[in-house]
Design a protein around this motif. Sequence first.
Motif, PDB file in Angstrom:
ATOM      1  N   HIS A  24      20.445  -4.939  12.104  1.00 56.04           N
ATOM      2  CA  HIS A  24      21.683  -5.508  11.562  1.00 56.04           C
ATOM      3  C   HIS A  24      21.444  -6.990  11.307  1.00 56.04           C
ATOM      4  O   HIS A  24      20.948  -7.708  12.190  1.00 56.04           O
ATOM      5  CB  HIS A  24      22.836  -5.308  12.542  1.00 56.04           C
ATOM      6  CG  HIS A  24      23.094  -3.866  12.867  1.00 56.04           C
ATOM      7  ND1 HIS A  24      24.050  -3.106  12.227  1.00 56.04           N
ATOM      8  CD2 HIS A  24      22.483  -3.024  13.749  1.00 56.04           C
ATOM      9  CE1 HIS A  24      24.022  -1.872  12.706  1.00 56.04           C
ATOM     10  NE2 HIS A  24      23.087  -1.799  13.630  1.00 56.04           N
ATOM     11  N   LEU A  25      21.795  -7.452  10.119  1.00 56.52           N
ATOM     12  CA  LEU A  25      21.497  -8.821   9.714  1.00 56.52           C
ATOM     13  C   LEU A  25      22.686  -9.399   8.973  1.00 56.52           C
ATOM     14  O   LEU A  25      23.283  -8.728   8.120  1.00 56.52           O
ATOM     15  CB  LEU A  25      20.248  -8.830   8.824  1.00 56.52           C
ATOM     16  CG  LEU A  25      19.659 -10.163   8.381  1.00 56.52           C
ATOM     17  CD1 LEU A  25      18.147 -10.001   8.140  1.00 56.52           C
ATOM     18  CD2 LEU A  25      20.303 -10.685   7.100  1.00 56.52           C
ATOM     19  N   ASP A  26      23.068 -10.620   9.320  1.00 58.86           N
ATOM     20  CA  ASP A  26      24.074 -11.309   8.517  1.00 58.86           C
ATOM     21  C   ASP A  26      23.613 -12.729   8.214  1.00 58.86           C
ATOM     22  O   ASP A  26      22.686 -13.255   8.837  1.00 58.86           O
ATOM     23  CB  ASP A  26      25.460 -11.274   9.170  1.00 58.86           C
ATOM     24  CG  ASP A  26      25.555 -12.012  10.499  1.00 58.86           C
ATOM     25  OD1 ASP A  26      24.647 -12.791  10.827  1.00 58.86           O
ATOM     26  OD2 ASP A  26      26.545 -11.810  11.225  1.00 58.86           O
TER      27      ASP A  26
ATOM     28  N   SER B 242      19.330  -2.000   7.992  1.00 61.09           N
ATOM     29  CA  SER B 242      18.133  -1.270   7.584  1.00 61.09           C
ATOM     30  C   SER B 242      17.671  -0.386   8.725  1.00 61.09           C
ATOM     31  O   SER B 242      17.713  -0.789   9.894  1.00 61.09           O
ATOM     32  CB  SER B 242      17.015  -2.248   7.207  1.00 61.09           C
ATOM     33  OG  SER B 242      15.785  -1.576   7.022  1.00 61.09           O
ATOM     34  N   GLU B 243      17.206   0.804   8.403  1.00 59.12           N
ATOM     35  CA  GLU B 243      16.672   1.700   9.428  1.00 59.12           C
ATOM     36  C   GLU B 243      15.222   1.375   9.770  1.00 59.12           C
ATOM     37  O   GLU B 243      14.767   1.651  10.881  1.00 59.12           O
ATOM     38  CB  GLU B 243      16.790   3.157   8.975  1.00 59.12           C
ATOM     39  CG  GLU B 243      18.222   3.656   8.886  1.00 59.12           C
ATOM     40  CD  GLU B 243      18.302   5.128   8.538  1.00 59.12           C
ATOM     41  OE1 GLU B 243      17.238   5.741   8.296  1.00 59.12           O
ATOM     42  OE2 GLU B 243      19.425   5.670   8.515  1.00 59.12           O
TER      43      GLU B 243
ATOM     44  N   ASN C  65      13.397  -1.464   3.956  1.00 61.27           N
ATOM     45  CA  ASN C  65      14.371  -1.141   2.914  1.00 61.27           C
ATOM     46  C   ASN C  65      15.773  -1.456   3.441  1.00 61.27           C
ATOM     47  O   ASN C  65      16.230  -0.851   4.418  1.00 61.27           O
ATOM     48  CB  ASN C  65      14.253   0.330   2.534  1.00 61.27           C
ATOM     49  CG  ASN C  65      12.854   0.684   2.061  1.00 61.27           C
ATOM     50  OD1 ASN C  65      12.451   0.328   0.960  1.00 61.27           O
ATOM     51  ND2 ASN C  65      12.087   1.382   2.906  1.00 61.27           N
ATOM     52  N   TRP C  66      16.462  -2.384   2.775  1.00 63.45           N
ATOM     53  CA  TRP C  66      17.748  -2.898   3.255  1.00 63.45           C
ATOM     54  C   TRP C  66      18.895  -2.468   2.354  1.00 63.45           C
ATOM     55  O   TRP C  66      18.742  -2.378   1.134  1.00 63.45           O
ATOM     56  CB  TRP C  66      17.695  -4.421   3.352  1.00 63.45           C
ATOM     57  CG  TRP C  66      16.768  -4.872   4.442  1.00 63.45           C
ATOM     58  CD1 TRP C  66      15.411  -4.979   4.370  1.00 63.45           C
ATOM     59  CD2 TRP C  66      17.133  -5.222   5.774  1.00 63.45           C
ATOM     60  NE1 TRP C  66      14.901  -5.391   5.587  1.00 63.45           N
ATOM     61  CE2 TRP C  66      15.932  -5.551   6.471  1.00 63.45           C
ATOM     62  CE3 TRP C  66      18.336  -5.314   6.461  1.00 63.45           C
ATOM     63  CZ2 TRP C  66      15.924  -5.947   7.807  1.00 63.45           C
ATOM     64  CZ3 TRP C  66      18.336  -5.714   7.789  1.00 63.45           C
ATOM     65  CH2 TRP C  66      17.139  -6.022   8.449  1.00 63.45           C
ATOM     66  N   GLU C  67      20.029  -2.209   2.979  1.00 61.26           N
ATOM     67  CA  GLU C  67      21.231  -1.854   2.233  1.00 61.26           C
ATOM     68  C   GLU C  67      21.701  -3.041   1.388  1.00 61.26           C
ATOM     69  O   GLU C  67      21.443  -4.201   1.721  1.00 61.26           O
ATOM     70  CB  GLU C  67      22.353  -1.450   3.195  1.00 61.26           C
ATOM     71  CG  GLU C  67      22.053  -0.216   4.033  1.00 61.26           C
ATOM     72  CD  GLU C  67      22.023   1.054   3.215  1.00 61.26           C
ATOM     73  OE1 GLU C  67      22.721   1.097   2.179  1.00 61.26           O
ATOM     74  OE2 GLU C  67      21.313   1.992   3.597  1.00 61.26           O
TER      75      GLU C  67
ATOM     76  N   GLY D 203      28.586   1.977   9.852  1.00 63.50           N
ATOM     77  CA  GLY D 203      28.467   0.834   8.968  1.00 63.50           C
ATOM     78  C   GLY D 203      29.784   0.207   8.562  1.00 63.50           C
ATOM     79  O   GLY D 203      29.807  -0.827   7.886  1.00 63.50           O
ATOM     80  N   SER D 204      30.890   0.800   8.959  1.00 62.27           N
ATOM     81  CA  SER D 204      32.197   0.215   8.648  1.00 62.27           C
ATOM     82  C   SER D 204      32.523  -0.896   9.638  1.00 62.27           C
ATOM     83  O   SER D 204      31.884  -1.035  10.679  1.00 62.27           O
ATOM     84  CB  SER D 204      33.281   1.285   8.672  1.00 62.27           C
ATOM     85  OG  SER D 204      33.405   1.842   9.972  1.00 62.27           O
ATOM     86  N   PHE D 205      33.527  -1.688   9.306  1.00 57.56           N
ATOM     87  CA  PHE D 205      33.922  -2.823  10.130  1.00 57.56           C
ATOM     88  C   PHE D 205      35.316  -2.616  10.711  1.00 57.56           C
ATOM     89  O   PHE D 205      36.183  -2.002  10.080  1.00 57.56           O
ATOM     90  CB  PHE D 205      33.955  -4.123   9.307  1.00 57.56           C
ATOM     91  CG  PHE D 205      32.669  -4.455   8.605  1.00 57.56           C
ATOM     92  CD1 PHE D 205      31.435  -4.152   9.167  1.00 57.56           C
ATOM     93  CD2 PHE D 205      32.691  -5.099   7.372  1.00 57.56           C
ATOM     94  CE1 PHE D 205      30.254  -4.482   8.525  1.00 57.56           C
ATOM     95  CE2 PHE D 205      31.520  -5.427   6.720  1.00 57.56           C
ATOM     96  CZ  PHE D 205      30.297  -5.118   7.292  1.00 57.56           C
ATOM     97  N   GLY D 206      35.511  -3.149  11.900  1.00 62.88           N
ATOM     98  CA  GLY D 206      36.847  -3.205  12.465  1.00 62.88           C
ATOM     99  C   GLY D 206      37.599  -4.418  11.934  1.00 62.88           C
ATOM    100  O   GLY D 206      37.053  -5.226  11.174  1.00 62.88           O
ATOM    101  N   PRO D 207      38.879  -4.573  12.324  1.00 58.82           N
ATOM    102  CA  PRO D 207      39.668  -5.715  11.874  1.00 58.82           C
ATOM    103  C   PRO D 207      39.083  -7.039  12.379  1.00 58.82           C
ATOM    104  O   PRO D 207      38.361  -7.087  13.375  1.00 58.82           O
ATOM    105  CB  PRO D 207      41.052  -5.472  12.495  1.00 58.82           C
ATOM    106  CG  PRO D 207      41.054  -4.036  12.899  1.00 58.82           C
ATOM    107  CD  PRO D 207      39.640  -3.679  13.209  1.00 58.82           C
TER     108      PRO D 207
END
Length: 622
Positions: free
Chosen positions: A105-107, A127-128, A132-134, A196-200
């Motif tokens: 996980h990268l931001d 990326s798994e 290869n990154w989303e 991969g979804s986000f919470g509030p």
Amino acid sequence: MKQKSPLTNFAPRKVNPSVSLLAGVALGSLTACAANTDTKEIEPPIAYATEISVSTAADGGLRPAIGTQNIQVYRANRAEPTHLDGLDHTYLHAPMLAYWKGKFHLDYLSAPVNEHDMPTPTSYTSSEDGVNWETPKTLFPSYQRPNGEYTLTHQRSSFYIAPNDKLLATAFHGKYPRPNDGSGIGRVVREIKEDGSFGPIYFIRYNSQEDWDPADAAEYPFYTESKDQAFKDACESLLSNKLMTAQWWEEDRSEDGFYREKGKALSYYHMPDGKVVGIWKNAVTMTTDDEGESWIRTGFAKNIPINSSKYWAEKTKDGDYALVFNPTTRLRHPLAIATSQDGTNFDNLLSVHGELPDQRFPGLYKNMGPQYVRGISEGNGTPPDEDLWLTYSVNKEDIWVSRVPAPVEFAVEKKIFFDDFETSSHNGLPENWNIYRPIWAPTEVIDTDSKQGMALSLSDEDPSDYASVTRVFPKGRSALIRFKLLLEQTDGRLEIDVANAEGLRPVQIAFTEDGKVEARHEGIWKPAGEYEAGKWMDIEIDVNPNKNVDRFQFRINGQEVLYRIAYFTDLARTVERLTIRTGEFRYRGVGGQELPESDYKVKKAIYLIDDVSIEANREPQP
């Protein structure tokens, strides 16, 4: 009406100014502050064996850490951005990394042109395999304040895997034009879920400075208002973790007792006795015996250049320690690594990212180079391999990761070896090769669907960068290098070098854009025939066949292609690595100039390499 932060769990801490290190002041002040203590001088817990000196070349004249893979995650593009939210930003910087639920996980931060432009949101990708990154999407959007200005997100840390296995991400909402000067709004948090979804989004901590305005924080509720108890528990755990939250001080700079020390961009590791060693920006070191509840300042790391870019320190999974940084006082290239067995005494400085492409988009405060390195913090996940994973920006416009094999090594002992790429790949990349892999110039092991079987493929449609692979072999005066090569076109450029430890290139060969083959003799390109597209060739480079004359022979399909033996272009007593790249050699890139054509791909060129054999320190031939 002014409102104080609701986070007043800790009584204000009386801080002795003589021992409170305020990051960001002048170097002379830091030195005076570090020396002005009431105790005897303390030896720094991090020291390099000798004074560090590197060249201004992209790789600093350093040997590469063997097998390191440099992988581009996202390439800034103004004309045709691929970001899911259409962000055409050309300032990308300060990435963070974690590993959770089988994924990286990268931001990272992004801004339209310059550092600290409005708006500055935070983007996220995963990326798994780390290769290869989303496609990135917005994790923390910038929002509009009551005065009409937009917030600037800022981060010195982001991810946190809570004891209840929740993955949290955080960012700080600051004010234009200085989001990290203590006048900002507060830190936000949200959950990243396994799908991969986000919470509030919630605020997890408000700035507690006297002039803090609650109207600026009205965009999101406070985390305690969440109906998800597990999420709130994860937030409470994060707030109580003084090692993680020590990295928050820079943005809000509060004096409410929440922070135990003042400093920027902390990186740390645990020693066998439980002591934590930390290194901050400007090579400032501290230690703690109580998990960050209190710190002992130990001055500057010894013999480590004081640079305003970040340092990354980590205990690697093989039991050693790594320190990653830019090894100069000003330049932010190369990205280098030093290692230690005891966590204190470091040596063997090597290049991790030794390429410096042209900067495509000028902007304020856009330094050149691979910089602001971060790894995976303790507790933020463990990838399945034994390797060190790093993330950083290049030229403050592209996001990269590196996989550095552990143990970190610079020398090869095996005198003769052979790579046919049939079994020697990891996530599609060859083991033991150093890889430089831009998104538009990928390297991968592929099935040729022919009797040749698997082969190493280099392709390139990047107008301002190239793919590059390097194989290190035992250092010596001579080497016999053989491999098969296929070029699928006659209008691309492929260069082959044989180099020494410092990067001098005594052997330089090119397959040119007009179907020609050339080799350099004492700096002069000499003709060596022509090549055909789509046909495998047997390449043979015999370096110093007599071991003492500084020359090489070059053969294609068993035939000499030079009318005379070529003498070295760069004088080097030894050679130890083979490099193949899809473009012309660059000493270092340039910046500050707009390169509008770099937003568009060029015609793809493809090169295949197979059956690489290298015999180092070959005996003189009769």
